[in-house]
Design a protein around this motif. Structure first.
Motif, mmCIF file in Angstrom:
data_model
loop_
_atom_site.group_PDB
_atom_site.id
_atom_site.type_symbol
_atom_site.label_atom_id
_atom_site.label_comp_id
_atom_site.label_asym_id
_atom_site.label_seq_id
_atom_site.Cartn_x
_atom_site.Cartn_y
_atom_site.Cartn_z
ATOM 1 N N ARG A 149 0.837 -1.195 0.000
ATOM 2 C CA ARG A 149 0.000 0.000 0.000
ATOM 3 C C ARG A 149 0.873 1.247 0.000
ATOM 4 N NH1 ARG A 149 -5.562 -1.436 3.032
ATOM 5 N NH2 ARG A 149 -5.464 -3.708 2.817
ATOM 6 N N PRO A 150 0.655 2.151 -0.974
ATOM 7 C CA PRO A 150 1.513 3.333 -1.086
ATOM 8 C C PRO A 150 1.048 4.466 -0.181
ATOM 9 C CG PRO A 150 -0.044 3.316 -2.884
ATOM 10 C CD PRO A 150 -0.299 2.051 -2.089
ATOM 11 N N GLY A 151 1.955 5.441 0.011
ATOM 12 C CA GLY A 151 1.605 6.672 0.713
ATOM 13 C C GLY A 151 1.739 6.552 2.213
ATOM 14 N N GLY A 152 1.302 7.617 2.884
ATOM 15 C CA GLY A 152 1.407 7.683 4.330
ATOM 16 C C GLY A 152 2.464 8.674 4.757
ATOM 17 N N ALA A 153 2.355 9.121 5.989
ATOM 18 C CA ALA A 153 3.308 10.089 6.516
ATOM 19 C C ALA A 153 4.673 9.443 6.725
ATOM 20 C CB ALA A 153 2.800 10.654 7.839
ATOM 21 N N PRO A 154 5.751 10.228 6.621
ATOM 22 C CA PRO A 154 7.057 9.687 6.977
ATOM 23 C C PRO A 154 7.024 9.130 8.397
ATOM 24 C CG PRO A 154 7.299 11.811 5.918
ATOM 25 C CD PRO A 154 5.826 11.625 6.171
ATOM 26 N N ILE A 155 7.765 8.063 8.615
ATOM 27 C CA ILE A 155 7.757 7.391 9.919
ATOM 28 C C ILE A 155 9.188 7.310 10.459
ATOM 29 C CG2 ILE A 155 5.578 6.159 9.755
ATOM 30 C CD1 ILE A 155 8.849 4.578 8.698
ATOM 31 N N ASP A 156 9.305 6.894 11.701
ATOM 32 C CA ASP A 156 10.591 6.895 12.382
ATOM 33 C C ASP A 156 11.034 5.487 12.731
ATOM 34 O OD1 ASP A 156 10.887 9.845 12.712
ATOM 35 O OD2 ASP A 156 9.051 9.596 13.884
ATOM 36 N N VAL A 157 12.313 5.219 12.526
ATOM 37 C CA VAL A 157 12.958 4.005 13.027
ATOM 38 C C VAL A 157 13.855 4.467 14.156
ATOM 39 C CG1 VAL A 157 14.405 2.026 12.470
ATOM 40 C CG2 VAL A 157 12.841 2.956 10.738
ATOM 41 N N ARG A 158 13.484 4.134 15.378
ATOM 42 C CA ARG A 158 14.107 4.724 16.559
ATOM 43 C C ARG A 158 14.601 3.664 17.533
ATOM 44 N NH1 ARG A 158 9.650 9.271 18.473
ATOM 45 N NH2 ARG A 158 10.307 10.914 17.065
ATOM 46 N N GLY A 159 15.471 4.098 18.424
ATOM 47 C CA GLY A 159 15.829 3.322 19.609
ATOM 48 C C GLY A 159 16.097 1.861 19.321
ATOM 49 N N ARG A 160 15.308 0.981 19.931
ATOM 50 C CA ARG A 160 15.529 -0.462 19.823
ATOM 51 C C ARG A 160 15.368 -0.970 18.396
ATOM 52 N NH1 ARG A 160 12.239 -3.339 24.666
ATOM 53 N NH2 ARG A 160 12.731 -5.152 23.347
ATOM 54 N N ALA A 161 14.561 -0.291 17.583
ATOM 55 C CA ALA A 161 14.370 -0.742 16.204
ATOM 56 C C ALA A 161 15.629 -0.571 15.366
ATOM 57 C CB ALA A 161 13.202 -0.005 15.553
ATOM 58 N N LEU A 162 16.511 0.349 15.760
ATOM 59 C CA LEU A 162 17.777 0.502 15.037
ATOM 60 C C LEU A 162 18.612 -0.769 15.156
ATOM 61 C CD1 LEU A 162 18.627 4.144 16.164
ATOM 62 C CD2 LEU A 162 17.911 3.438 13.865
ATOM 63 N N ALA A 163 18.628 -1.349 16.349
ATOM 64 C CA ALA A 163 19.363 -2.603 16.536
ATOM 65 C C ALA A 163 18.678 -3.738 15.779
ATOM 66 C CB ALA A 163 19.463 -2.935 18.022
ATOM 67 N N THR A 164 17.349 -3.739 15.769
ATOM 68 C CA THR A 164 16.628 -4.747 14.990
ATOM 69 C C THR A 164 16.981 -4.620 13.509
ATOM 70 O OG1 THR A 164 14.766 -4.906 16.530
ATOM 71 C CG2 THR A 164 14.318 -5.469 14.239
ATOM 72 N N ALA A 165 16.965 -3.392 12.983
ATOM 73 C CA ALA A 165 17.309 -3.171 11.581
ATOM 74 C C ALA A 165 18.741 -3.591 11.283
ATOM 75 C CB ALA A 165 17.096 -1.708 11.214
ATOM 76 N N GLU A 166 19.639 -3.343 12.224
ATOM 77 C CA GLU A 166 21.033 -3.761 12.047
ATOM 78 C C GLU A 166 21.120 -5.279 11.931
ATOM 79 O OE1 GLU A 166 24.952 -3.657 11.447
ATOM 80 O OE2 GLU A 166 23.895 -1.784 11.866
ATOM 81 N N ARG A 167 20.405 -5.997 12.793
ATOM 82 C CA ARG A 167 20.422 -7.458 12.734
ATOM 83 C C ARG A 167 19.748 -7.981 11.468
ATOM 84 N NH1 ARG A 167 19.851 -6.571 18.371
ATOM 85 N NH2 ARG A 167 17.566 -6.511 18.244
ATOM 86 N N MET A 168 18.806 -7.210 10.921
ATOM 87 C CA MET A 168 18.169 -7.598 9.657
ATOM 88 C C MET A 168 19.063 -7.325 8.453
ATOM 89 S SD MET A 168 14.318 -6.108 10.407
ATOM 90 C CE MET A 168 13.478 -6.838 9.002
ATOM 91 N N GLY A 169 20.118 -6.541 8.661
ATOM 92 C CA GLY A 169 21.020 -6.193 7.573
ATOM 93 C C GLY A 169 20.513 -5.063 6.700
ATOM 94 N N ILE A 170 19.582 -4.236 7.221
ATOM 95 C CA ILE A 170 18.979 -3.177 6.395
ATOM 96 C C ILE A 170 19.213 -1.776 6.960
ATOM 97 C CG2 ILE A 170 17.188 -4.711 5.500
ATOM 98 C CD1 ILE A 170 15.235 -3.463 7.501
ATOM 99 N N LEU A 171 19.921 -1.658 8.073
ATOM 100 C CA LEU A 171 20.072 -0.351 8.687
ATOM 101 C C LEU A 171 20.807 0.620 7.764
ATOM 102 C CD1 LEU A 171 19.699 1.574 11.019
ATOM 103 C CD2 LEU A 171 21.782 0.643 12.072
ATOM 104 N N ARG A 172 21.855 0.166 7.111
ATOM 105 C CA ARG A 172 22.618 1.060 6.230
ATOM 106 C C ARG A 172 21.737 1.582 5.092
ATOM 107 N NH1 ARG A 172 28.562 -0.775 4.760
ATOM 108 N NH2 ARG A 172 28.531 -0.643 7.044
ATOM 109 N N GLN A 173 20.880 0.719 4.541
ATOM 110 C CA GLN A 173 19.999 1.150 3.463
ATOM 111 C C GLN A 173 18.944 2.129 3.982
ATOM 112 O OE1 GLN A 173 20.566 0.416 0.367
ATOM 113 N NE2 GLN A 173 18.790 1.451 -0.517
ATOM 114 N N ILE A 174 18.424 1.897 5.174
ATOM 115 C CA ILE A 174 17.457 2.817 5.783
ATOM 116 C C ILE A 174 18.094 4.184 5.973
ATOM 117 C CG2 ILE A 174 16.186 3.325 7.908
ATOM 118 C CD1 ILE A 174 15.602 0.324 8.130
#
Length: 387
Positions: A36-61
């Motif tokens: 689904r397209p659109g929506g307000a910009p959102i935040d990747v914060r705090g603990r989710a940064l570590a989750t994104a790092e473990r997913m291997g996508i933090l650098r792309q984010i």
């Protein structure tokens, strides 16, 4: 184990990533024809940064983040400027927190999912029958299958939650506001600014891929079909009719246009559940613990919850009782913290009275003076979660 995920947005895509990564067979169903397209910009914060790092996508984010640009005007009901807003004043959990568009994050999450995960778009669950061995699922298209776990990541108006846990009214609490979004056409130049009157915020900002309008309005809970877009456009028009200054007439026309892209309208609500797992059915994201738009923590919470659920379910070998206890113990304090942020954000974003609005604007002016004097406004600034 055989896992079914209902919903292909941040929570569902994150869950698909983690369950597949833990070696499970994963199927994702989504009612829409695609992401689904659109929506307000959102935040990747705090603990989710570590989750994104473990997913291997933090650098792309981080690479595709929305860059905050110069401060923009805050206007009164006549369209006159009364203050300045710099979004950097809204303190994050850490200095590394990232703002990104929903479209970009959804694409990044989708690309992180192993190819063997099956996606079925334009598909939805019709019935769920939980038993000691798993869940028998029938789909709206007539198909049926059995799964060891069904994950409802299908949003505030969750079908999975309704089927497995009970009616929406038992869990979803209206937070006192409605939000509307729409992408703005490029046939004119739009002024980036935020206009406030008591109980109503109207803003235009660059959402990362073009201009977007947002409305936040204080309102008692309204009765309407959340799939009735014409009625939603009528409600928005009624709420915006309080103001006739600035670009508001043109914004009303944009919201009223059935062909407009990125249209969204819904209650600002929270989901409160005593348990997010019942038998072999779990709910995550807005379906299970919506923190409300005013918290700024919804995406972060969805990503953290998806990793936590997949990890605990795997560690306990699919033992629903043991997994549920461990999952709730790990996640409940964080959910409570994220949901509490919404109460901090509301008085900043949608002041209820003229006095509260004047005090908020004075706070913005004080922050601007600190910036001009070379003193970072973020020191002792607006609490994390307000944006």
């Amino acid at each position: 184990m055989n896992v079914l995920v209902s919903g292909a947005s941040m929570a569902g895509l994150s869950a698909a990533h983690w369950f597949a990564r833990h070696g499970h067979r994963v199927t994702v169903v989504e009612r829409a024809a695609g992401l689904r397209p659109g929506g307000a910009p959102i935040d990747v914060r705090g603990r989710a940064l570590a989750t994104a790092e473990r997913m291997g996508i933090l650098r792309q984010i981080e690479k595709e983040r929305v860059s905050l640009i110069e401060p923009f005007p805050v206007l009164d009901g006549t369209g006159a400027q009364v203050a300045t807003l710099d979004l950097r004043w809204f303190a994050n959990e850490t200095e590394h927190d990232v703002e990104i568009t929903r479209d970009r994050l959804n694409r990044i999450l989708l690309e992180s999912i192993p190819g063997e995960v099956e996606f079925r778009f334009e598909s939805s669950i019709a019935t769920l029958v939980d038993d000691p061995e798993g869940v028998a699922v029938s789909f709206a298209d007539g198909r049926s299958a059995r799964y060891d776990l069904v994950v409802g990541a299908d949003g505030l108006h969750s079908n999975v939650r309704k089927l497995a846990f009970g009616p929406e009214k038992d869990y979803v609490r209206h937070f006192g506001y409605y939000v509307a979004l729409v992408d703005l056409p490029n046939d004119r130049t739009w002024q980036r600014a935020m206009l406030n009157v008591p109980g109503l915020t109207i803003a235009v900002r660059d959402a990362g891929d073009g201009p977007q309008a947002m409305m936040l309005a204080a309102s008692a809970e309204l009765g309407y079909d959340y799939r009735d877009l014409d009625r939603q456009r009528g409600i928005i028009d009624e709420l915006l009719s309080r103001v006739d200054a600035w670009q508001v007439p043109a914004l009303r026309a944009a919201f009223a246009d059935p062909a407009a892209r990125g249209f969204y309208f819904d209650s600002v609500s929270q989901t409160h559940m005593p348990s997010w797992i019942k038998g072999h059915v779990a709910v995550i994201g807005d379906a299970g613990h919506c923190a409300a738009l005013l918290s700024g923590m919804g995406t972060t919470l969805a990503m953290v919850a998806a990793e936590t659920l997949a990890t605990t379910w795997t560690e306990h070998g699919g033992d629903a009782v043991a997994a549920a206890g461990d999952y709730h113990e790990r996640l409940r304090p964080y959910v409570d913290q994220c949901q509490a942020f919404a109460s901090e954000g509301a008085p900043i974003m949608v002041p209820a009275t003229q006095q509260a609005l004047d005090e908020r604007n004075a706070l913005f002016r004080a922050f601007a003076e600190r910036e001009k004097d070379g003193k970072p406004a973020a020191d002792g600034g607006i609490p994390a979660g307000s944006a």
